[in-house]
Design an enzyme around this catalytic site. Structure first.
Site, mmCIF file in Angstrom:
data_model
loop_
_atom_site.group_PDB
_atom_site.id
_atom_site.type_symbol
_atom_site.label_atom_id
_atom_site.label_comp_id
_atom_site.label_asym_id
_atom_site.label_seq_id
_atom_site.Cartn_x
_atom_site.Cartn_y
_atom_site.Cartn_z
ATOM 1 N N HIS A 25 17.195 -0.284 -0.226
ATOM 2 C CA HIS A 25 17.892 0.171 -1.437
ATOM 3 C C HIS A 25 19.300 -0.423 -1.523
ATOM 4 C CE1 HIS A 25 14.863 2.924 -3.031
ATOM 5 N NE2 HIS A 25 14.547 3.129 -1.770
ATOM 6 N N THR A 26 19.456 -1.582 -0.954
ATOM 7 C CA THR A 26 20.731 -2.297 -1.032
ATOM 8 C C THR A 26 20.633 -3.475 -1.997
ATOM 9 O OG1 THR A 26 19.951 -3.418 0.946
ATOM 10 C CG2 THR A 26 21.649 -1.748 1.256
ATOM 11 N N ALA A 113 0.557 0.202 -1.091
ATOM 12 C CA ALA A 113 0.918 0.741 0.228
ATOM 13 C C ALA A 113 2.385 0.490 0.560
ATOM 14 C CB ALA A 113 0.033 0.115 1.303
ATOM 15 N N GLY A 114 3.129 -0.098 -0.367
ATOM 16 C CA GLY A 114 4.539 -0.365 -0.110
ATOM 17 C C GLY A 114 4.768 -1.674 0.626
ATOM 18 N N SER A 116 4.468 -4.577 -0.991
ATOM 19 C CA SER A 116 4.755 -5.525 -2.078
ATOM 20 C C SER A 116 3.530 -6.279 -2.587
ATOM 21 C CB SER A 116 5.823 -6.537 -1.667
ATOM 22 O OG SER A 116 7.048 -5.926 -1.684
ATOM 23 N N SER A 117 2.457 -5.549 -2.787
ATOM 24 C CA SER A 117 1.288 -6.189 -3.392
ATOM 25 C C SER A 117 1.631 -6.668 -4.800
ATOM 26 C CB SER A 117 0.099 -5.234 -3.423
ATOM 27 O OG SER A 117 0.443 -4.033 -4.088
ATOM 28 N N GLU A 150 8.437 -7.425 -13.620
ATOM 29 C CA GLU A 150 8.235 -6.066 -13.098
ATOM 30 C C GLU A 150 9.090 -5.055 -13.873
ATOM 31 O OE1 GLU A 150 7.070 -5.874 -9.275
ATOM 32 O OE2 GLU A 150 7.283 -3.718 -9.120
ATOM 33 N N ASP A 162 11.662 -8.315 -2.920
ATOM 34 C CA ASP A 162 10.230 -8.534 -2.676
ATOM 35 C C ASP A 162 9.778 -9.896 -3.203
ATOM 36 O OD1 ASP A 162 10.543 -5.953 -1.851
ATOM 37 O OD2 ASP A 162 9.404 -5.053 -3.487
ATOM 38 N N TYR A 211 12.304 6.011 -7.655
ATOM 39 C CA TYR A 211 13.042 4.773 -7.404
ATOM 40 C C TYR A 211 14.048 4.528 -8.530
ATOM 41 C CZ TYR A 211 13.890 -0.170 -6.479
ATOM 42 O OH TYR A 211 14.492 -1.372 -6.210
HETATM 43 C C1 GLA Z 1 11.163 -1.785 -3.506
HETATM 44 C C2 GLA Z 1 11.833 -2.753 -4.487
HETATM 45 C C3 GLA Z 1 12.879 -3.610 -3.781
HETATM 46 C C4 GLA Z 1 13.841 -2.778 -2.955
HETATM 47 C C5 GLA Z 1 13.097 -1.775 -2.088
HETATM 48 C C6 GLA Z 1 14.021 -0.804 -1.399
HETATM 49 O O1 GLA Z 1 10.401 -2.505 -2.580
HETATM 50 O O2 GLA Z 1 10.878 -3.575 -5.107
HETATM 51 O O3 GLA Z 1 13.568 -4.411 -4.722
HETATM 52 O O4 GLA Z 1 14.783 -2.142 -3.775
HETATM 53 O O5 GLA Z 1 12.141 -1.018 -2.835
HETATM 54 O O6 GLA Z 1 14.803 -1.465 -0.483
#
Ligand code: GLA
Length: 386
Positions: A25-26, A113-114, A116-117, A150, A162, A211
């Site tokens: 989240h940076t 699943a987190g 980045s699909s 996106e 991502d 988010y």
């Molecule tokens: C998701 C977003 C990224 C990033 C992360 C948190 O993966 O797509 O851009 O903000 O969350 O670090």
């Protein structure tokens, strides 16, 4: 499969999913992140058509759908095809005139699943439809356009991390990215260290609204602080002292959000130094601090993510563990000594299932190459090396 369906021989592109080692989240605060591309790819096979139609087949879902390049408008429909539509729509809106194409998609990146699909799908689609339209675009621009897709077509206001790592990942390396300048450094991951992605199998419905709320909170706090710190351009420019001096301008919750961003940026820089000197134990300690900060200050962890981290921390051979990605469910990342990786994998599967009744997927991964053709083409020559 493509030849059977469409009767032509395609060109094939692929783009990987990712884990983020540290720096969560940076990215949308102009800060620092350190992801690695995974050896899990989304493949897009493409062959041009003489018209302005995109025919898209998803092998994972067994579904087909048609798009007309002249009739693409922003907005999310919640359909898997939003990403393909979004990439095509954004490319066209930036003046890249696309040809129609037949496309087939196959993803190894677990969906939702987190890992980045969605970025893997966006980037592989972009490379496929640009090249079948004989348009050449540099990778950083591809990453930015996919991020835009996106935002506009999935209504997820993600940062650049991502899409950037999916474009620029390098085998055996983590990538430290300055999300303001987009300068990056490739940092070798020691050969004895494995990346372990642990899917908690729980993903909250409100993940993308949660988010977007965090992102909004950062924008609000930036506005509140800019009145007293006129030199700042983003939360990246705020120091801990600044924050303490002006905490009275922020609510308790917003104060914690900013504290996470400020301390997390510092942790990424320290982690890069630790990786450069091969101090993986120190890297692991910074991962533990990052997880605590995401859990307590940024409040994007879940009980399942916390449990997966806690279980990992009890295993021999684990250097560090933390949630990875946006949070609200999904995966954790462990750095594990190669000699112990299989044992840790088995133990975590058993222990997590015993505690939750859920059977987790635990993947032992290697940092891999970013997007390209299949078979692989050489990396762009103007990239930094190490
Ligand atoms: C998701 C977003 C990224 C990033 C992360 C948190 O993966 O797509 O851009 O903000 O969350 O670090």
């Amino acid at each position: 499969m493509f030849a059977e369906r469409y009767g032509t021989i395609p060109t094939i592109y692929r783009a990987p999913g990712r884990v983020n080692l540290i720096g969560e989240h940076t990215d949308y605060n102009d800060g620092f992140v350190m992801p690695a591309a995974l050896d899990l790819y989304t493949y897009v096979a493409v062959s041009p058509r003489p018209d302005r139609k995109l025919r898209v087949y998803s092998e994972n879902l067994g579904e087909m759908c048609d798009l007309n390049l002249d009739l693409i408008h922003p907005g999310s429909s919640g359909h898997w095809n939003d990403y393909v539509r979004g990439v095509a729509g954004v490319l066209e809106s930036y003046g890249y005139r696309l040809r129609g194409a037949d496309l087939a998609i196959l993803s190894e990146v677990p969906l939702g699943a987190g890992l980045s699909s969605s970025a893997a799908l966006e980037v592989s689609t972009a490379l496929a439809i640009l090249s079948s339209s004989q348009i050449s675009v540099d990778r950083t621009t591809v990453a930015k356009l996919c991020q835009k897709a996106e935002h506009l077509y999935a209504e997820m206001r993600c940062g650049i991390m991502d899409q950037f790592i999916s474009c620029h990942g390098r085998a055996g390396h983590a990538l430290m990215l300055d999300c303001r300048s987009l300068d990056f450094q490739l940092l070798p991951i020691p050969g004895h260290v494995r990346l372990m992605a642990c899917n908690t199998m729980v993903r909250h419905e409100h993940a993308s609204s949660g988010y977007n709320t965090r992102r909004q909170e950062c924008e609000d706090s930036f506005r509140a602080l800019t009145a007293v710190l006129p030199g700042i351009r983003a939360l990246r420019d705020v120091t801990l002292d600044d924050l303490e001096n002006h905490s009275n301008r922020l609510s308790d919750v917003i104060y914690k959000r900013v504290r996470h961003v400020v301390t997390e940026n510092d942790r990424v820089k320290k982690s890069a130094s630790a990786l450069k000197t091969g101090d993986i134990a120190e890297f692991g300690r910074l991962m533990a601090d990052s997880h605590r900060s995401l859990r307590d200050d940024y409040e994007v962890s879940t009980s399942e993510l916390d449990l997966m981290v806690e279980l990992a921390n009890c295993q021999k051979g684990v250097y560090g563990a933390r949630m990875t990605g946006g949070g609200f469910g999904g995966c954790t990342i462990n750095l594990v000594d190669a000699a112990h990786a299989q044992e840790v994998q088995q133990r975590l599967e058993q222990d997590y299932e015993a505690r939750t009744g859920l059977r987790p997927t635990i993947l032992i991964c290697e940092a891999s190459h970013g997007a390209g053709t299949v078979p692989e083409d050489p990396p762009e020559s103007n990239e930094p090396t190490e």
